[in-house]
Design a protein around this motif. Sequence first.
Motif, PDB file in Angstrom:
ATOM      1  N   THR A 258      18.969  10.916  -3.823  1.00 13.01           N
ATOM      2  CA  THR A 258      20.344  10.461  -3.951  1.00 13.01           C
ATOM      3  C   THR A 258      20.650   9.363  -2.936  1.00 13.01           C
ATOM      4  O   THR A 258      21.222   8.318  -3.264  1.00 13.01           O
ATOM      5  N   PHE A 259      20.269   9.610  -1.681  1.00 15.00           N
ATOM      6  CA  PHE A 259      20.473   8.613  -0.628  1.00 15.00           C
ATOM      7  C   PHE A 259      19.783   7.300  -0.992  1.00 15.00           C
ATOM      8  O   PHE A 259      20.363   6.214  -0.869  1.00 15.00           O
ATOM      9  N   ALA A 260      18.544   7.400  -1.454  1.00 15.96           N
ATOM     10  CA  ALA A 260      17.798   6.202  -1.846  1.00 15.96           C
ATOM     11  C   ALA A 260      18.489   5.463  -2.979  1.00 15.96           C
ATOM     12  O   ALA A 260      18.531   4.225  -3.004  1.00 15.96           O
ATOM     13  N   SER A 261      19.054   6.213  -3.914  1.00 17.55           N
ATOM     14  CA  SER A 261      19.729   5.573  -5.052  1.00 17.55           C
ATOM     15  C   SER A 261      20.977   4.823  -4.611  1.00 17.55           C
ATOM     16  O   SER A 261      21.300   3.762  -5.152  1.00 17.55           O
ATOM     17  N   TRP A 262      21.696   5.375  -3.632  1.00 18.36           N
ATOM     18  CA  TRP A 262      22.891   4.688  -3.128  1.00 18.36           C
ATOM     19  C   TRP A 262      22.510   3.358  -2.479  1.00 18.36           C
ATOM     20  O   TRP A 262      23.204   2.355  -2.652  1.00 18.36           O
ATOM     21  N   LEU A 263      21.422   3.349  -1.712  1.00 20.17           N
ATOM     22  CA  LEU A 263      20.988   2.106  -1.069  1.00 20.17           C
ATOM     23  C   LEU A 263      20.460   1.111  -2.100  1.00 20.17           C
ATOM     24  O   LEU A 263      20.762  -0.081  -2.038  1.00 20.17           O
ATOM     25  N   ALA A 264      19.660   1.621  -3.033  1.00 17.46           N
ATOM     26  CA  ALA A 264      19.030   0.731  -4.015  1.00 17.46           C
ATOM     27  C   ALA A 264      20.043   0.065  -4.921  1.00 17.46           C
ATOM     28  O   ALA A 264      19.813  -1.038  -5.439  1.00 17.46           O
ATOM     29  N   ALA A 265      21.183   0.707  -5.130  1.00 10.43           N
ATOM     30  CA  ALA A 265      22.211   0.137  -6.008  1.00 10.43           C
ATOM     31  C   ALA A 265      22.854  -1.104  -5.398  1.00 10.43           C
ATOM     32  O   ALA A 265      23.505  -1.884  -6.099  1.00 10.43           O
ATOM     33  N   ASP A 266      22.672  -1.285  -4.086  1.00  6.78           N
ATOM     34  CA  ASP A 266      23.223  -2.457  -3.392  1.00  6.78           C
ATOM     35  C   ASP A 266      22.105  -3.472  -3.207  1.00  6.78           C
ATOM     36  O   ASP A 266      21.249  -3.321  -2.332  1.00  6.78           O
ATOM     37  N   SER A 267      22.087  -4.508  -4.015  1.00  8.10           N
ATOM     38  CA  SER A 267      20.986  -5.480  -3.980  1.00  8.10           C
ATOM     39  C   SER A 267      20.975  -6.320  -2.709  1.00  8.10           C
ATOM     40  O   SER A 267      20.014  -7.047  -2.463  1.00  8.10           O
ATOM     41  N   THR A 272      12.452  -3.638   1.438  1.00  4.47           N
ATOM     42  CA  THR A 272      11.648  -3.376   2.635  1.00  4.47           C
ATOM     43  C   THR A 272      12.431  -2.545   3.651  1.00  4.47           C
ATOM     44  O   THR A 272      11.859  -1.707   4.349  1.00  4.47           O
ATOM     45  N   VAL A 273      13.741  -2.774   3.732  1.00  2.61           N
ATOM     46  CA  VAL A 273      14.587  -1.983   4.637  1.00  2.61           C
ATOM     47  C   VAL A 273      14.679  -0.546   4.143  1.00  2.61           C
ATOM     48  O   VAL A 273      14.578   0.406   4.928  1.00  2.61           O
ATOM     49  N   ILE A 274      14.853  -0.390   2.831  1.00  5.55           N
ATOM     50  CA  ILE A 274      14.917   0.955   2.255  1.00  5.55           C
ATOM     51  C   ILE A 274      13.604   1.684   2.495  1.00  5.55           C
ATOM     52  O   ILE A 274      13.585   2.874   2.821  1.00  5.55           O
ATOM     53  N   ARG A 275      12.507   0.975   2.337  1.00  5.43           N
ATOM     54  CA  ARG A 275      11.188   1.565   2.609  1.00  5.43           C
ATOM     55  C   ARG A 275      11.102   2.106   4.029  1.00  5.43           C
ATOM     56  O   ARG A 275      10.664   3.241   4.260  1.00  5.43           O
ATOM     57  N   ASP A 276      11.537   1.298   5.001  1.00  5.38           N
ATOM     58  CA  ASP A 276      11.431   1.689   6.399  1.00  5.38           C
ATOM     59  C   ASP A 276      12.385   2.826   6.739  1.00  5.38           C
ATOM     60  O   ASP A 276      12.035   3.735   7.512  1.00  5.38           O
TER      61      ASP A 276
END
Length: 309
Positions: A258-267, A272-276
């Motif tokens: 869920t957390f990852a999806s919230w970040l990924a929705a913001d282009s 690379t930041v999400i990965r880290d």
Amino acid sequence: MPLYKVGPVWYCRFQIKGKIYRRSTRTGSRRKAEEFERRYRGEIEGGGGSSGRTYEQALIKWAQGEMPASMRSAANNTRELCHHPLEQVVQPAHAMRDRMQADGYSPATINRRLAVVRRILNLAYRRWDWLNQPLGQKIQLLSEKGTARHIYLSKEQVAELAGHMSGAPRVIMLLAAYTGLRRGELLDLRPEQWHPPYITLDAHTKSGRPRTAVVIDELHDLVQLPWGVTDNDLRKQWERARLLAGLEHVRFHDLRHTFASWLAADSSIPLTVIRDVLGHSSLAVTSRYSHLRTDALDAVKDALKLSEI
């Protein structure tokens, strides 16, 4: 020859009652290899090679040493095997697998527990000299092909789940959703890892690399370490909360997705930041969330607009 070399290391190989035994002596010294071979042969002939140790003893040794935080929950769920002798645990492990399948557990959940058993057996053979055979290779995992599923919650759903929880389990659940930290990482947090607004993780993580998570302002005052709760305390509250919220199908790990999806929705946030932030081993792992970047796709559509048709 009972002794032979593979590279710089001596191996021993012999046959007893029609069964062939082969093992690395872990030394380049011929004398030490001969001593190892005599001791190893004696163990086999004298007691069938049994160390007399149980799965519980191996589990404790691993937990007190280098067990990754990400595997602690799954390891705890293999305790039904504790009374079995270590060299006889393969069949009970497969019986556990079959029971879990019959009870409707997902292949991924079953494999996490089997991976714990396999890791322990590998350590007992390769590092601790508790086993005379590589029994870890006999643990058969289930195929997970075509079983991947991600569930993404809304912030309203996360708030509803939190409303049915209290104390430290409630805070841990909220941190899972708003930092992407794994269950084991959160339960193992120590006071010295909390530097508002950051939580710092050392190298004892699933990826084997240290990383930092940022905590939103609204949760700062709720973080009181150490938690003083067990994994079982968290599990009980979580299962009750998802039942009351009508979200029985949601796993605790889905909070990380869920957390990852919230970040990924913001282009505007690079992958690379999400990965880290998530501690992924590679960008390929993070890219599973790239389909959520619909605003980027809209920009592509706008760039391709015709002036007239």
